[in-house]
Design a protein around this motif. Structure first.
Motif, PDB file in Angstrom:
ATOM      1  N   GLN A 230       0.836  -1.204   0.000  1.00  0.00           N
ATOM      2  CA  GLN A 230       0.000   0.000   0.000  1.00  0.00           C
ATOM      3  C   GLN A 230       0.867   1.249   0.000  1.00  0.00           C
ATOM      4  OE1 GLN A 230      -3.497  -0.116  -0.078  1.00  0.00           O
ATOM      5  NE2 GLN A 230      -3.355   2.069  -0.478  1.00  0.00           N
ATOM      6  N   GLU A 231       1.911   1.243   0.790  1.00  0.00           N
ATOM      7  CA  GLU A 231       2.803   2.402   0.858  1.00  0.00           C
ATOM      8  C   GLU A 231       3.579   2.599  -0.449  1.00  0.00           C
ATOM      9  OE1 GLU A 231       5.235   1.515   4.202  1.00  0.00           O
ATOM     10  OE2 GLU A 231       3.721   2.127   5.686  1.00  0.00           O
ATOM     11  N   ALA A 232       3.996   1.505  -1.081  1.00  0.00           N
ATOM     12  CA  ALA A 232       4.839   1.601  -2.271  1.00  0.00           C
ATOM     13  C   ALA A 232       4.053   1.951  -3.523  1.00  0.00           C
ATOM     14  CB  ALA A 232       5.588   0.284  -2.481  1.00  0.00           C
ATOM     15  N   PHE A 233       2.826   1.404  -3.674  1.00  0.00           N
ATOM     16  CA  PHE A 233       2.125   1.514  -4.946  1.00  0.00           C
ATOM     17  C   PHE A 233       0.756   2.185  -4.849  1.00  0.00           C
ATOM     18  CE2 PHE A 233       4.891  -2.255  -5.184  1.00  0.00           C
ATOM     19  CZ  PHE A 233       5.723  -1.838  -6.212  1.00  0.00           C
ATOM     20  N   ALA A 234       0.285   2.456  -3.632  1.00  0.00           N
ATOM     21  CA  ALA A 234      -1.000   3.119  -3.406  1.00  0.00           C
ATOM     22  C   ALA A 234      -2.105   2.573  -4.302  1.00  0.00           C
ATOM     23  CB  ALA A 234      -0.844   4.628  -3.618  1.00  0.00           C
ATOM     24  N   PRO A 235      -2.326   1.255  -4.320  1.00  0.00           N
ATOM     25  CA  PRO A 235      -3.376   0.714  -5.186  1.00  0.00           C
ATOM     26  C   PRO A 235      -4.764   1.144  -4.730  1.00  0.00           C
ATOM     27  CG  PRO A 235      -2.589  -0.964  -3.676  1.00  0.00           C
ATOM     28  CD  PRO A 235      -1.684   0.213  -3.502  1.00  0.00           C
ATOM     29  N   GLN A 236      -5.648   1.321  -5.709  1.00  0.00           N
ATOM     30  CA  GLN A 236      -7.037   1.593  -5.353  1.00  0.00           C
ATOM     31  C   GLN A 236      -7.707   0.323  -4.838  1.00  0.00           C
ATOM     32  OE1 GLN A 236      -9.418   3.215  -8.513  1.00  0.00           O
ATOM     33  NE2 GLN A 236     -11.112   3.741  -7.161  1.00  0.00           N
ATOM     34  N   HIS A 237      -7.315  -0.808  -5.411  1.00  0.00           N
ATOM     35  CA  HIS A 237      -7.841  -2.102  -4.976  1.00  0.00           C
ATOM     36  C   HIS A 237      -6.663  -3.029  -4.686  1.00  0.00           C
ATOM     37  CE1 HIS A 237     -11.905  -0.955  -6.110  1.00  0.00           C
ATOM     38  NE2 HIS A 237     -11.444  -0.583  -7.278  1.00  0.00           N
ATOM     39  N   LEU A 238      -6.595  -3.524  -3.462  1.00  0.00           N
ATOM     40  CA  LEU A 238      -5.542  -4.456  -3.047  1.00  0.00           C
ATOM     41  C   LEU A 238      -6.195  -5.811  -2.819  1.00  0.00           C
ATOM     42  CD1 LEU A 238      -2.630  -5.018  -2.222  1.00  0.00           C
ATOM     43  CD2 LEU A 238      -3.156  -4.112   0.053  1.00  0.00           C
ATOM     44  N   GLN A 239      -5.634  -6.823  -3.486  1.00  0.00           N
ATOM     45  CA  GLN A 239      -6.179  -8.169  -3.411  1.00  0.00           C
ATOM     46  C   GLN A 239      -5.092  -9.129  -2.978  1.00  0.00           C
ATOM     47  OE1 GLN A 239      -7.473  -8.715  -7.464  1.00  0.00           O
ATOM     48  NE2 GLN A 239      -9.338  -7.509  -7.187  1.00  0.00           N
ATOM     49  N   GLY A 240      -5.488 -10.198  -2.294  1.00  0.00           N
ATOM     50  CA  GLY A 240      -4.549 -11.223  -1.861  1.00  0.00           C
ATOM     51  C   GLY A 240      -5.094 -12.603  -2.148  1.00  0.00           C
ATOM     52  N   LEU A 241      -4.194 -13.499  -2.517  1.00  0.00           N
ATOM     53  CA  LEU A 241      -4.581 -14.865  -2.891  1.00  0.00           C
ATOM     54  C   LEU A 241      -3.636 -15.836  -2.217  1.00  0.00           C
ATOM     55  CD1 LEU A 241      -5.122 -16.061  -6.564  1.00  0.00           C
ATOM     56  CD2 LEU A 241      -3.434 -17.174  -5.117  1.00  0.00           C
TER      57      LEU A 241
ATOM     58  N   GLU B 248      -9.191  -7.486  -0.510  1.00  0.00           N
ATOM     59  CA  GLU B 248     -10.075  -8.540  -1.003  1.00  0.00           C
ATOM     60  C   GLU B 248      -9.258  -9.832  -1.082  1.00  0.00           C
ATOM     61  OE1 GLU B 248     -13.358  -9.054  -4.608  1.00  0.00           O
ATOM     62  OE2 GLU B 248     -11.784  -7.522  -4.722  1.00  0.00           O
ATOM     63  N   LEU B 249      -9.693 -10.852  -0.354  1.00  0.00           N
ATOM     64  CA  LEU B 249      -8.926 -12.082  -0.239  1.00  0.00           C
ATOM     65  C   LEU B 249      -9.628 -13.231  -0.950  1.00  0.00           C
ATOM     66  CD1 LEU B 249      -7.852 -11.795   3.501  1.00  0.00           C
ATOM     67  CD2 LEU B 249      -6.405 -11.459   1.488  1.00  0.00           C
ATOM     68  N   PHE B 250      -8.813 -14.114  -1.575  1.00  0.00           N
ATOM     69  CA  PHE B 250      -9.338 -15.244  -2.323  1.00  0.00           C
ATOM     70  C   PHE B 250      -8.572 -16.502  -1.955  1.00  0.00           C
ATOM     71  CE2 PHE B 250      -9.392 -11.414  -4.942  1.00  0.00           C
ATOM     72  CZ  PHE B 250     -10.749 -11.282  -5.197  1.00  0.00           C
ATOM     73  N   SER B 251      -9.292 -17.600  -1.810  1.00  0.00           N
ATOM     74  CA  SER B 251      -8.678 -18.906  -1.682  1.00  0.00           C
ATOM     75  C   SER B 251      -8.568 -19.495  -3.076  1.00  0.00           C
ATOM     76  CB  SER B 251      -9.540 -19.808  -0.788  1.00  0.00           C
ATOM     77  OG  SER B 251      -9.005 -21.114  -0.742  1.00  0.00           O
ATOM     78  N   SER B 252      -7.331 -19.672  -3.549  1.00  0.00           N
ATOM     79  CA  SER B 252      -7.156 -20.090  -4.938  1.00  0.00           C
ATOM     80  C   SER B 252      -5.779 -20.695  -5.150  1.00  0.00           C
ATOM     81  CB  SER B 252      -7.348 -18.895  -5.879  1.00  0.00           C
ATOM     82  OG  SER B 252      -7.174 -19.267  -7.226  1.00  0.00           O
ATOM     83  N   ASP B 253      -5.731 -21.606  -6.103  1.00  0.00           N
ATOM     84  CA  ASP B 253      -4.481 -22.159  -6.609  1.00  0.00           C
ATOM     85  C   ASP B 253      -3.898 -21.170  -7.617  1.00  0.00           C
ATOM     86  OD1 ASP B 253      -2.478 -23.669  -7.770  1.00  0.00           O
ATOM     87  OD2 ASP B 253      -3.753 -25.394  -8.203  1.00  0.00           O
ATOM     88  N   CYS B 254      -2.597 -20.915  -7.546  1.00  0.00           N
ATOM     89  CA  CYS B 254      -1.967 -20.018  -8.512  1.00  0.00           C
ATOM     90  C   CYS B 254      -2.048 -20.559  -9.937  1.00  0.00           C
ATOM     91  CB  CYS B 254      -0.495 -19.790  -8.144  1.00  0.00           C
ATOM     92  SG  CYS B 254      -0.250 -18.629  -6.784  1.00  0.00           S
ATOM     93  N   ALA B 255      -2.216 -21.858 -10.075  1.00  0.00           N
ATOM     94  CA  ALA B 255      -2.328 -22.456 -11.402  1.00  0.00           C
ATOM     95  C   ALA B 255      -3.743 -22.406 -11.950  1.00  0.00           C
ATOM     96  CB  ALA B 255      -1.842 -23.902 -11.367  1.00  0.00           C
ATOM     97  N   ALA B 256      -4.670 -21.864 -11.177  1.00  0.00           N
ATOM     98  CA  ALA B 256      -6.065 -21.711 -11.626  1.00  0.00           C
ATOM     99  C   ALA B 256      -6.674 -20.555 -10.849  1.00  0.00           C
ATOM    100  CB  ALA B 256      -6.855 -22.999 -11.418  1.00  0.00           C
ATOM    101  N   ILE B 257      -6.230 -19.341 -11.157  1.00  0.00           N
ATOM    102  CA  ILE B 257      -6.606 -18.163 -10.391  1.00  0.00           C
ATOM    103  C   ILE B 257      -8.071 -17.801 -10.663  1.00  0.00           C
ATOM    104  CG2 ILE B 257      -6.138 -15.708 -10.024  1.00  0.00           C
ATOM    105  CD1 ILE B 257      -3.240 -16.248 -10.755  1.00  0.00           C
ATOM    106  N   GLN B 258      -8.815 -17.683  -9.584  1.00  0.00           N
ATOM    107  CA  GLN B 258     -10.244 -17.391  -9.716  1.00  0.00           C
ATOM    108  C   GLN B 258     -10.489 -15.892  -9.838  1.00  0.00           C
ATOM    109  OE1 GLN B 258     -12.323 -20.130 -10.007  1.00  0.00           O
ATOM    110  NE2 GLN B 258     -10.323 -21.136  -9.956  1.00  0.00           N
ATOM    111  N   ARG B 259      -9.919 -15.299 -10.892  1.00  0.00           N
ATOM    112  CA  ARG B 259     -10.112 -13.881 -11.177  1.00  0.00           C
ATOM    113  C   ARG B 259     -10.323 -13.715 -12.678  1.00  0.00           C
ATOM    114  NH1 ARG B 259     -12.297 -12.106  -8.042  1.00  0.00           N
ATOM    115  NH2 ARG B 259     -11.831  -9.952  -8.558  1.00  0.00           N
ATOM    116  N   PRO B 260     -11.026 -12.643 -13.078  1.00  0.00           N
ATOM    117  CA  PRO B 260     -11.280 -12.439 -14.514  1.00  0.00           C
ATOM    118  C   PRO B 260      -9.997 -12.140 -15.276  1.00  0.00           C
ATOM    119  CG  PRO B 260     -12.775 -11.111 -13.146  1.00  0.00           C
ATOM    120  CD  PRO B 260     -11.722 -11.656 -12.233  1.00  0.00           C
ATOM    121  N   SER B 261     -10.003 -12.438 -16.542  1.00  0.00           N
ATOM    122  CA  SER B 261      -8.878 -12.110 -17.408  1.00  0.00           C
ATOM    123  C   SER B 261      -8.735 -10.595 -17.517  1.00  0.00           C
ATOM    124  CB  SER B 261      -9.085 -12.706 -18.797  1.00  0.00           C
ATOM    125  OG  SER B 261      -9.163 -14.118 -18.737  1.00  0.00           O
TER     126      SER B 261
END
Length: 241
Positions: free
Chosen positions: A65-76, A98-111
């Motif tokens: 948050q300090e380095a990049f000041a994102p408007q939306h920060l997500q964690g997986l 916003e946190l997600f339970s997900s495998d990095c090889a099948a990320i549950q986020r939109p393209s």
């Protein structure tokens, strides 16, 4: 609760504890984020969406948050216990994550939904590395950045790391091996986007003690096997021909 990744390699008790430590936060996470920020050589977009893959216990959130000041920060993360601790950490820091339970090889986020994907000391834990990298590419927007910070086989395959931590040893790669993967996936980068930190904690065998005591001369860049690679690589705005 079961992890989200079928091939998940569970960390040792020591490793899980270490990820909560000040050494991890100050000498590993903070140093890597500062270095990766320096390696970005083009302006970032406004209203950044930043996804931390393998967010662990959330110790990166405030630093990102300090380095990049994102408007939306997500964690997986694939580990339910780590995600629970990430949620608590975000609450302590007063951050909306916003946190997600997900495998990095099948990320549950939109393209094409992420501007910055932060992958710090995560990739060497993944068994399905090629699939994960393809997923990183998919979720990044054209022009988006992958901030990639990794320990190499030269570090992971030492007795002390094998003893204290757990990793899938069959997938470990050299710095050149990781860069080859990134290039073959289509990411763009030059020498100005790369660094090879030679930090005390990454020195094989003795953590650099012999060098600090003057009993051994450090090997210069180009004559040593690199233990760390940091890379800020970009998905092209237009598809590569």
């Amino acid at each position: 609760m079961n992890p989200a990744a079928a091939n998940y390699v569970a960390e040792t008790r020591f490793g899980f504890w270490f990820l909560q430590s000040q050494v991890w936060q100050q000498h590993v996470l903070r140093v890597a984020i500062n270095d990766l920020q320096r390696l970005i050589d083009q302006p970032l977009p406004t209203n950044v969406v930043l996804l931390d893959v393998g967010c662990g216990q959330g110790k990166s959130f405030r630093l990102l948050q300090e380095a990049f000041a994102p408007q939306h920060l997500q964690g997986l993360d694939a580990d339910p216990q780590s995600l629970a601790l990430s949620r608590a950490e975000a609450g302590r820091q007063g951050l909306t994550v916003e946190l997600f339970s997900s495998d990095c090889a099948a990320i549950q986020r939109p393209s094409a939904s992420v501007d910055i994907l932060f992958c710090h000391q995560t990739f060497h834990h993944l068994v399905e590395q090629q699939q994960a990298l393809a997923e990183f590419w998919r979720v990044l927007k054209p022009g988006g950045w992958l901030l990639f910070a990794e320990s190499t086989k030269a570090y992971i395959d030492t007795w002390v790391i094998r003893w204290l931590f757990r990793h899938p040893m069959q997938v470990q790669k050299s710095a050149d091996g990781y860069l080859r993967m990134l290039r073959e996936q289509g990411f763009e980068f030059g020498p100005q986007n790369l660094s090879y930190p030679y930090l005390w904690w990454s020195r094989s065998r003795d953590f650099g003690l012999l060098e600090r005591w003057g009993l051994r001369q450090p090997k210069p860049f180009g004559q040593r096997e690199e233990t760390l690679i940091n890379a800020a690589v970009r998905k092209p705005l237009e598809p590569n021909p």
